[in-house]
Design an enzyme around this catalytic site. Sequence first.
Site, mmCIF file in Angstrom:
data_model
loop_
_atom_site.group_PDB
_atom_site.id
_atom_site.type_symbol
_atom_site.label_atom_id
_atom_site.label_comp_id
_atom_site.label_asym_id
_atom_site.label_seq_id
_atom_site.Cartn_x
_atom_site.Cartn_y
_atom_site.Cartn_z
ATOM 1 N N ASN A 460 42.094 44.482 1.952
ATOM 2 C CA ASN A 460 41.232 44.043 0.854
ATOM 3 C C ASN A 460 39.970 43.358 1.351
ATOM 4 O O ASN A 460 38.862 43.630 0.880
ATOM 5 C CB ASN A 460 42.004 43.091 -0.067
ATOM 6 C CG ASN A 460 42.966 43.839 -0.982
ATOM 7 O OD1 ASN A 460 42.732 45.003 -1.301
ATOM 8 N ND2 ASN A 460 44.042 43.183 -1.391
ATOM 9 N N LYS A 666 46.780 26.590 10.645
ATOM 10 C CA LYS A 666 45.433 26.125 10.286
ATOM 11 C C LYS A 666 45.192 24.698 10.764
ATOM 12 O O LYS A 666 44.103 24.370 11.256
ATOM 13 C CB LYS A 666 45.243 26.222 8.766
ATOM 14 C CG LYS A 666 45.158 27.654 8.244
ATOM 15 C CD LYS A 666 45.066 27.689 6.722
ATOM 16 C CE LYS A 666 44.946 29.115 6.205
ATOM 17 N NZ LYS A 666 44.919 29.185 4.724
#
Length: 816
Positions: A460, A666
Amino acid sequence: MQQQVQNIEYSASLNPLKQVEVTTNVHKFGGSSLANAQCINRVVEIIKNNAKLNDFIVVSANGKTTDQLFSLLECVDDKDQFTVQLEQLKNDQAALINELLDSSQAAQLLQQLDKDITFIDVEFSNAFTSNRNDVLAFGELWSARLLATVLSHNVCQANAIDARNVFILDSTNNFQLNEQLSKQNINAEKLANHLNIFTGFIASDELGNSHTLGRNGSDYSATIAAHLLNAKNVTLWTDVNGVYSADPRIVNTARKLFRLENSVAKELGRLGNPILHANTLKPLTTHNIHLNVASSFEPQDSGTEIGAFGDIAKSEISVTHNNELIKIDSDEFDARILEQINTRFQPIYQCQNKTCFVISQQFADLALHYLQEQGIKFSIKNVSLIAVVGYQIANRGEIKARFKRALKHTDIAQFVGSSNGHSLLAFFEHESSVELINNVHSQVTKDSRNIGVVIAGLGNIGKRFLELLPAQLARVHALENVHLVGLATSKKALINTDGIEVNQALELFQKDGLAYNNQLLLEWLSHHPYDELVLVDITPSEQFSNLYQAFFEQGIHVISANKCAGSSSTATYNKLLSTQQSTGSQWLVNTTVGAGLPVNYAIKDLLNSGDTINEVAGIFSGTLSWLFSNFDGSLAFSELLQNALEQGFTEPDPRDDLSGLDVQRKLLILARLAGFELELEDIECQNLVPSSLINLSVDEFLTQANELDEYFADKLLEAKQQNGCLRYVARFSKTETGYRAKVGLEILANAHAFANLTPCDNIFLLTTNWYQDNPLIIQGPGAGRDVTAGGLHSDLVNLCRELAVKTKEVEIKGIN
C-alpha cells in the site's frame, strides 16, 4: 594444472537481470596497463575474471617501449647513443620476460628477442632506409608474445597474432582498411578454444609493407577487430577509470560520465578528448558495438559505457578543450581542395562560407605542405577551443545561455554550433586558461548529476509513494535529475538503466518484471551507471535489511521505512553506521518511527545543536492508539479488535500489534538516535497477548479472542476508578547509573498529554537540557499510506538536496 578462463559475459541489457547470449568480446590493454610485471599479473587476473575462451585481447607495447623505439630511430647519426639505447631496450625486455617466467618458459621468447635486436641493429647499419615501421612494430609484438606465453603457462592456451597478417590497408585508396580481406585473415589467424592475443597499433598494406595506425592506434585496432569479428563488446582497459565531464588533470570537480551515447562520444573524440579518439569510434558509427572504458588499476570500478542509450545518458554534458589547433584561411579553396582537406586532415571546424578551417597541430605540417603543393595562398593562426558537448546540445537553450554567460568578459574570437548539433564551440586566438575552463565546466554542468532511485516494496505504501512520484518530480527542483530505475518485491524485479516511466511504473513492472535473487540485485547495483543511487526500502523484511551492509559498502544511499536494521543487534547496527560513514552513504530512517512526523529530525537537530536528550516517551503505535482511544467499555475488547482489523487499522495478524514488538523496536531506534547504546532485549516489553493465544493460527486466535475481554475490562474499570484512561506507552529515560526503558499498558490521568489523542495519532515527548520544565511534544498521524509515503518523499527531497552540493575530488592513476 591449467585453469579455465571464467565464462563471464558483460551485459549492457536494459534489464540486467535478463540472461544474455554468449558473444565474442574484445579487451584492449594499453601500455601503462602492461608497464611492468606487477601490471601484467594484474592484467592476467582481469582476463581470468572478465574474459572467456575465444575472446580477443588487443595489446599495446609494454610501458614506454614505443617511445624507446622512436628514440632509436632518431639516433641514425649517433652510433654510440644508439648502442646504449638498444642495449637498454634489450635489457628491459629480457628483465620483464625473466620476472614473469621461469628459465624454461622464457627460453623461446629470449631467443626471439635476440633475433629482433639483431634486426634493429642491422637496420641502423642501413641508416633505417627500409620501412621504419618494421622497427616500431616490435613493441606490440613483444607485448603480445609475452602475454600469450604467460597466459598459456598459467591460465589457458593463448595465441599471439601479428596484426600485420590481418589488417590490410589499401594503398590505392588512401590506406583505408580492406575490410573483406582483413575479415578473411582474422578468421584464418584466430585459434578456436584459445585466447587470441592481438597486436594493436600496426597493420600492413597489400604489398606487405608495415604501417602504424598512429598514436593510440591500439584502441582503433580493438574496435576494428570487434567489427570484423562481429563482437558486441569492447573494453578499453587503461590507466583511468572512465571518461570525465572535463579533463580531470585540470578540473578536479569533473564527474565521471558512466554512460555516453555513441554520437556524443564520437564528437568528444573528434574534438580531442584525452581518452576517446576519433578513429577509435569510427566502427561505432555504423555498427552496434558497445564500448567500455575501464581502469586496469581499479578493475572493480565501473567505467564509462559507450553505446545506444536512452534519455538519461543523453542528458550528460561535458566540457572539452584543445590548445593545439591551427586555423587556416584562404579565398582559394575549391570543392576538390576541401574534399581532400576533410578526408586527410580531419578538420574540427569549417566556416560556413568555406574560406577557413581549423585542424589539430598534428596535421599542420601535412596540411601546409599539401596547400603549398596546390599553389594555394593562405594564412595561418594558432587558436584554442573550449567546447560544451552533449546530445543535440545546440538545441538546449539554457545550456547555450550558461555557456555564453561563462564566456562573458572574454575575448572570444568565434562562437558556433557544430554541424551535427552535439557541441557548442568557442574559439580563442590564445590558449584557453585553466581558470576559464573550470568556470565553463562549473556553469554548464552544475545540474547534470544523475540520481537513480530503486524502490523495494510495492504494498500500500509503496504504491502510494509511486503515485506521488510524478508530481514530485515535476514540481520539486531538488528532484530534477532523479530517475526511477528499479522496482522490486520479494518475488520479482524490474531494473532499467534508461529509466522506468513513472506514470506507467506498476504496469511495466507487472509486464516486464523478472524473478531474481539478492545476489543478482547486488551485482547490478554494484555496477549502476549513476552519480548516486538511492534505495527506498518500504518492505518489512528483515532478510532485505540484511543487504544494507552491502549497499553501504557500494556507496548506495538508503531511505528506510523498514525498522529491522535500525533495531538490529548493537554490533550489526554499529557496523552499519561505521560502513555508511566511511563510504559517504546516507541512511535516512525518519519513517521508521512516527511515519511522516519529524521526531527523528528533531532529535538529530537537538543533538547537532549541542543539546542532550534525557527522556523519550509517547504513544508510538497508530493501531494501539486507535484501540485504546476507542475502548470505553461499550464494546468488548475482542469486538473492537475485530472492527479495527476489518477497517485495516491492524496488521493481518493483530497479535503483531498487541505484542508490543513494533513499539519496542521504535523506542530502540529513537534511543539510539538520542546517543544511547542498548539492545532490543534491554527494553522491557509487555505483550498484551496471553500465552494461551500466542501459538495459535490467525483464524484460531480470532475465534478465541474473547479470552482477552476479561483482562481488558478489569484494566478499564481500574482506570475509570482512578479518573484515568488506558494507553500503551513507550518510555526511555536517562538515569544516574544508565537508563530505564519500557513499553507497556499504563493508566494515565484524563488530563495527561497522552490521553487526548485523535484515534491513530502518535505523540512523542522529548525532555532535554533545553526542554526540561516544558518538554517538546510532537503529535500527529503516526500511520497511514499518505503520511508514510509523504515522509519517504520528504527524506528523498532532503537527501537530494544534500547530494546536490556533494563534491568529490577526482582520483586518477593518470591519463596517457
